[in-house]
Design a protein around this motif. Structure first.
Motif, PDB file in Angstrom:
ATOM      1  N   SER A  13       5.502  49.460 -37.656  1.00 29.77           N
ATOM      2  CA  SER A  13       4.868  50.230 -38.729  1.00 29.77           C
ATOM      3  C   SER A  13       3.397  50.483 -38.417  1.00 29.77           C
ATOM      4  CB  SER A  13       5.024  49.523 -40.074  1.00 29.77           C
ATOM      5  OG  SER A  13       4.317  48.305 -40.079  1.00 29.77           O
ATOM      6  N   ILE A  14       2.721  49.534 -37.780  1.00 29.85           N
ATOM      7  CA  ILE A  14       1.328  49.746 -37.381  1.00 29.85           C
ATOM      8  C   ILE A  14       1.250  50.860 -36.341  1.00 29.85           C
ATOM      9  CG2 ILE A  14      -0.614  48.701 -36.162  1.00 29.85           C
ATOM     10  CD1 ILE A  14       0.179  46.057 -37.533  1.00 29.85           C
ATOM     11  N   PHE A  15       2.132  50.828 -35.344  1.00 27.02           N
ATOM     12  CA  PHE A  15       2.152  51.884 -34.339  1.00 27.02           C
ATOM     13  C   PHE A  15       2.459  53.232 -34.968  1.00 27.02           C
ATOM     14  CE2 PHE A  15       3.372  48.814 -30.723  1.00 27.02           C
ATOM     15  CZ  PHE A  15       2.047  48.532 -30.497  1.00 27.02           C
ATOM     16  N   PHE A  16       3.442  53.254 -35.857  1.00 27.32           N
ATOM     17  CA  PHE A  16       3.839  54.515 -36.483  1.00 27.32           C
ATOM     18  C   PHE A  16       2.713  55.089 -37.341  1.00 27.32           C
ATOM     19  CE2 PHE A  16       6.033  57.077 -39.722  1.00 27.32           C
ATOM     20  CZ  PHE A  16       6.681  57.957 -38.885  1.00 27.32           C
ATOM     21  N   ASP A  17       2.006  54.225 -38.071  1.00 33.57           N
ATOM     22  CA  ASP A  17       0.911  54.690 -38.920  1.00 33.57           C
ATOM     23  C   ASP A  17      -0.271  55.217 -38.107  1.00 33.57           C
ATOM     24  OD1 ASP A  17       2.374  54.008 -41.144  1.00 33.57           O
ATOM     25  OD2 ASP A  17       1.342  52.087 -41.459  1.00 33.57           O
ATOM     26  N   ASN A  18      -0.446  54.729 -36.888  1.00 35.79           N
ATOM     27  CA  ASN A  18      -1.612  55.090 -36.085  1.00 35.79           C
ATOM     28  C   ASN A  18      -1.266  55.894 -34.831  1.00 35.79           C
ATOM     29  OD1 ASN A  18      -3.674  53.675 -37.651  1.00 35.79           O
ATOM     30  ND2 ASN A  18      -2.518  51.858 -37.063  1.00 35.79           N
ATOM     31  N   LEU A  36       0.014  55.152 -24.339  1.00 37.01           N
ATOM     32  CA  LEU A  36       0.749  56.085 -25.189  1.00 37.01           C
ATOM     33  C   LEU A  36       2.233  56.053 -24.865  1.00 37.01           C
ATOM     34  CD1 LEU A  36       0.741  58.281 -27.359  1.00 37.01           C
ATOM     35  CD2 LEU A  36       0.369  59.946 -25.538  1.00 37.01           C
ATOM     36  N   ASP A  37       2.573  55.991 -23.590  1.00 33.81           N
ATOM     37  CA  ASP A  37       3.973  55.943 -23.180  1.00 33.81           C
ATOM     38  C   ASP A  37       4.661  54.705 -23.738  1.00 33.81           C
ATOM     39  OD1 ASP A  37       6.293  56.785 -21.691  1.00 33.81           O
ATOM     40  OD2 ASP A  37       5.806  55.180 -20.266  1.00 33.81           O
ATOM     41  N   ASN A  38       4.010  53.544 -23.627  1.00 37.03           N
ATOM     42  CA  ASN A  38       4.611  52.306 -24.117  1.00 37.03           C
ATOM     43  C   ASN A  38       4.719  52.281 -25.638  1.00 37.03           C
ATOM     44  OD1 ASN A  38       5.214  50.889 -21.728  1.00 37.03           O
ATOM     45  ND2 ASN A  38       3.059  50.426 -21.458  1.00 37.03           N
ATOM     46  N   VAL A  39       3.732  52.811 -26.331  1.00 36.19           N
ATOM     47  CA  VAL A  39       3.796  52.852 -27.792  1.00 36.19           C
ATOM     48  C   VAL A  39       4.928  53.769 -28.244  1.00 36.19           C
ATOM     49  CG1 VAL A  39       2.574  53.635 -29.865  1.00 36.19           C
ATOM     50  CG2 VAL A  39       1.384  52.239 -28.179  1.00 36.19           C
TER      51      VAL A  39
END
Length: 95
Positions: A13-18, A36-39
């Motif tokens: 959720s942190i990754f998705f929000d940011n 960016l690729d890993n996220v």
């Protein structure tokens, strides 16, 4: 088990929000391209967007879809597996 599941949900959720902020960092050259690729791969982990295998029973016509994982060390689910394998190899090398 529950704590691991909660941490996976929170991290995703942190990754998705940011994700837009991370994309801006990548576009401006302030972050390495692998970040960016890993996220993005960790956000898509265990979804059908990374591909899937479909198994079908020829007798009863039941079928299952098993989504692929991202295999990234950055992902909570996949990275834990990598760390356990690495720890087992290190333990085998120790006397």
């Amino acid at each position: 088990m529950l704590e691991t599941l909660i941490s996976i949900i929170l991290l995703k959720s942190i990754f998705f929000d940011n994700i837009e902020y991370i994309r801006k960092l990548d576009a401006s050259g302030k972050a390495r391209p692998c970040i960016l690729d890993n996220v993005e791969r960790s956000l898509l982990c265990h979804t059908c967007y990374l591909g899937f295998d479909q198994f079908e029973c020829t007798d009863c016509d039941n079928w299952n879809i098993i989504p692929h994982s991202c295999h990234s060390r950055f992902c909570n689910a996949c990275g834990v597996k990598y760390q356990k394998i690495l720890a087992a190899k290190a333990q085998a090398m120790c006397v």
